[in-house]
Design an enzyme around this catalytic site. Structure first.
Site, PDB file in Angstrom:
ATOM      1  CG  ASP A 110       6.056   3.783   0.349  1.00  0.00           C
ATOM      2  OD1 ASP A 110       4.753   3.554   0.209  1.00  0.00           O
ATOM      3  OD2 ASP A 110       6.358   4.231   1.245  1.00  0.00           O
ATOM      4  CE  LYS A 114       3.004   5.564   7.857  1.00  0.00           C
ATOM      5  NZ  LYS A 114       1.424   5.363   8.422  1.00  0.00           N
ATOM      6  CE1 TYR A 118      -2.129   3.211   2.858  1.00  0.00           C
ATOM      7  CE2 TYR A 118      -3.502   2.676   0.751  1.00  0.00           C
ATOM      8  CZ  TYR A 118      -3.066   3.584   1.730  1.00  0.00           C
ATOM      9  OH  TYR A 118      -3.884   4.687   2.155  1.00  0.00           O
TER      10      TYR A 118
HETATM   11  P1  KE4 Z   1      -0.353   8.765   4.304  1.00  0.00           P
HETATM   12  O1  KE4 Z   1      -1.020   9.233   3.104  1.00  0.00           O
HETATM   13  O2  KE4 Z   1      -1.580   7.949   5.072  1.00  0.00           O
HETATM   14  O3  KE4 Z   1       0.402   9.660   5.301  1.00  0.00           O
HETATM   15  O4  KE4 Z   1       0.785   7.545   4.021  1.00  0.00           O
HETATM   16  C1  KE4 Z   1       0.284   6.682   2.995  1.00  0.00           C
HETATM   17  C2  KE4 Z   1       1.180   5.589   3.223  1.00  0.00           C
HETATM   18  C3  KE4 Z   1       2.282   5.270   2.131  1.00  0.00           C
HETATM   19  N1  KE4 Z   1       3.193   4.422   2.036  1.00  0.00           N
HETATM   20  C4  KE4 Z   1       3.159   3.511   3.296  1.00  0.00           C
HETATM   21  C5  KE4 Z   1       3.976   2.299   3.375  1.00  0.00           C
HETATM   22  C6  KE4 Z   1       1.975   3.558   4.259  1.00  0.00           C
HETATM   23  O5  KE4 Z   1       2.108   2.726   5.051  1.00  0.00           O
HETATM   24  C7  KE4 Z   1       1.222   4.626   4.313  1.00  0.00           C
HETATM   25  C8  KE4 Z   1       0.141   4.818   5.181  1.00  0.00           C
HETATM   26  N2  KE4 Z   1      -0.182   3.693   6.209  1.00  0.00           N
HETATM   27  C9  KE4 Z   1      -1.376   3.532   6.751  1.00  0.00           C
HETATM   28  C10 KE4 Z   1      -0.996   2.425   7.786  1.00  0.00           C
HETATM   29  N3  KE4 Z   1      -1.060   1.232   6.974  1.00  0.00           N
HETATM   30  C11 KE4 Z   1      -1.558   4.697   7.320  1.00  0.00           C
HETATM   31  C12 KE4 Z   1      -2.821   4.606   8.028  1.00  0.00           C
HETATM   32  C13 KE4 Z   1      -4.220   4.756   7.688  1.00  0.00           C
HETATM   33  O6  KE4 Z   1      -4.548   4.750   6.429  1.00  0.00           O
HETATM   34  O7  KE4 Z   1      -5.264   5.550   8.308  1.00  0.00           O
END
Ligand code: KE4
Length: 428
Positions: free
Chosen positions: A240, A268, A145
């Site tokens: 990523d 993060k 993801y």
């Molecule tokens: P954000 O757009 O949520 O800041 O980041 C997206 C993203 C991109 N790449 C990786 C490897 C990620 O894990 C994420 C977002 N992670 C999720 C948790 N699995 C965020 C939690 C959520 O979607 O509320």
């Protein structure tokens, strides 16, 4: 006195104004059933809900809280920065310091641009890779993801080696068809894809350690293979590291695995809990970005002084405390305790860990890809999750997420957690 909890009342109200009552789907507890609790405050490794329950937290706001919640160094940094202004939209000292730190810490990054989420970071990497190579096709992996980017919300299509299919409503078929989705850890599928489509592939994007289907670690040599095959075919390699960056090591997975991707998405931890993302890589690629180059990318709040100050304070504290070696000690402590519990309870579930990131798959099948992960017993996980929550331990509300230990977790927290995990497994 209504027995209804304040969380439940708030959730009813939230659903009136917010789709699903949440600002991000995973928070709705749909994977585990029941209703989410509402948090009142968080400090260190603990969170308190609005009904007064307190619990040991292993979600850590999905990764940013590497020092634990509300570390004093971050609070002070945000307070001091805010006194001089909360947003400028003008070049400022903080963003230069952050850019220099990222370029010094992350091996492959020569230039970096700040954005406001991990999604923006990966989206920008994809556009930049297409702009730099002049090619359109992107290769990603099942179970990885990368945020809610149109080009990356794509599932393996029929005849996976050709076209993807949208993994969400609202994504044009034409977008999805430019994304090839391969099984992770499958070298044969990778080689077959590049033999057929190598000339049109702009980039591979991969979670350096996939952690959004639970934690799925690369087989030995797999990441090296991704590096070799992209170089051979003139495609870029995008790591990523939104989740793993500054967490599994100071320089992320690329430091641990000694692999140099062309572009890296980050997020993060570098915001100290405030909204942030970043993407960086080789200068010749990054210089393709506006205003110097033809690839457009922008953001009102990019380089926001509060997010930069918070992130800088957090990263410097980690460096001062030699945080990464300490997190490895805590992670090993947790691992030993959980493996002991699995032995005692006779459960042959699959435990994976890297540093302070961990996952227990409720399956007896070793997990090397999404198909393996999906053999997990979700009903058992649901029961386990709620037992732990009711006994003061908060794990991610989905089997397909990864847990995080922070610098604020102590041996006593881990021991208490192991006790609750044992009770929960025995109660299945
Ligand atoms: P954000 O757009 O949520 O800041 O980041 C997206 C993203 C991109 N790449 C990786 C490897 C990620 O894990 C994420 C977002 N992670 C999720 C948790 N699995 C965020 C939690 C959520 O979607 O509320």
């Amino acid at each position: 006195m209504s027995s209804e909890t304040l969380s439940s009342k708030l959730f009813t109200k939230a659903k009136q104004y917010i789709p699903g009552g949440v600002n991000s789907p995973v928070r709705a507890f749909r994977n585990v059933g029941g209703e989410p609790f509402f948090v009142r405050r968080a400090k260190g490794c603990r969170i308190w809900d609005v009904d007064g329950r307190d619990m040991i937290d292993y979600v850590g706001t999905w990764g940013p809280a590497i020092l634990g919640h509300a570390p004093q160094c971050v609070i002070d940094a945000v307070h001091n920065a805010a006194k001089d202004g909360v947003s400028f939209g003008i070049p400022n000292i903080y963003e230069v310091e952050m850019a220099q730190l990222i370029c010094e810490w992350v091996p492959s990054v020569e230039k970096v641009r700040m954005v406001n989420s991990g999604t923006e970071a990966t989206m920008s990497c994809v556009r930049l890779a297409r702009g730099f190579t002049g090619r359109d096709r992107i290769v990603k992996f099942d179970g990885c993801y990368h945020g809610h980017v149109d080009a990356l919300l794509v599932a393996a299509g029929s005849g996976a080696l050709t076209h993807g299919k949208p993994d969400s409503a609202g994504i044009p078929k034409s977008y999805a068809e430019l994304t090839t989705v391969l099984p992770y850890n499958d070298v044969a599928a990778l080689e077959e894809c590049f033999a057929k489509q190598g000339h049109e592939i702009a980039a591979i994007i991969v979670e350096s350690y996939p952690a959004n289907a639970g934690l799925i670690l690369p087989q030995p040599g797999y990441l090296q293979k991704l590096r070799e095959i992209t170089l051979k075919h003139g495609a870029l390699l995008i790591f990523d590291e939104v989740m793993t960056g500054f967490r599994v090591a100071k320089g992320g997975v690329q430091e641990v695995e000694k692999i140099m991707p062309d572009l890296t998405a980050m997020g993060k931890v570098i915001g100290g809990g405030l909204p942030v993302g970043a993407f960086g890589g080789r200068a010749e690629i990054m210089d393709m970005l506006a205003p110097d180059g033809p690839v457009y990318q922008a953001g009102t709040l990019s380089g926001n002084p509060l997010a930069m100050a918070a992130g800088l304070a957090q990263l410097r504290e980690m460096e001062k405390q030699h945080g990464w070696s300490h997190l490895e000690k805590l992670g090993k402590m947790m691992e030993d305790a959980v493996l002991e519990v699995l032995k005692k309870t006779g459960r042959n579930y699959q435990w994976y860990r890297t540093g302070s990131m961990f996952c227990l798959f409720f399956t007896e099948t070793p997990v090397h890809n999404l198909t393996d992960a999906k053999t997990s017993d979700l009903a058992a996980f649901r029961k386990f999750f709620h037992y732990c929550l009711e006994h003061g331990v908060y794990f991610a509300p989905s089997q397909f997420e990864t847990g995080f230990i922070s610098m604020a977790h102590g041996p006593h927290d881990l021991a208490k957690t192991a006790e609750v995990v044992q009770e929960a497994l025995l109660a299945l």
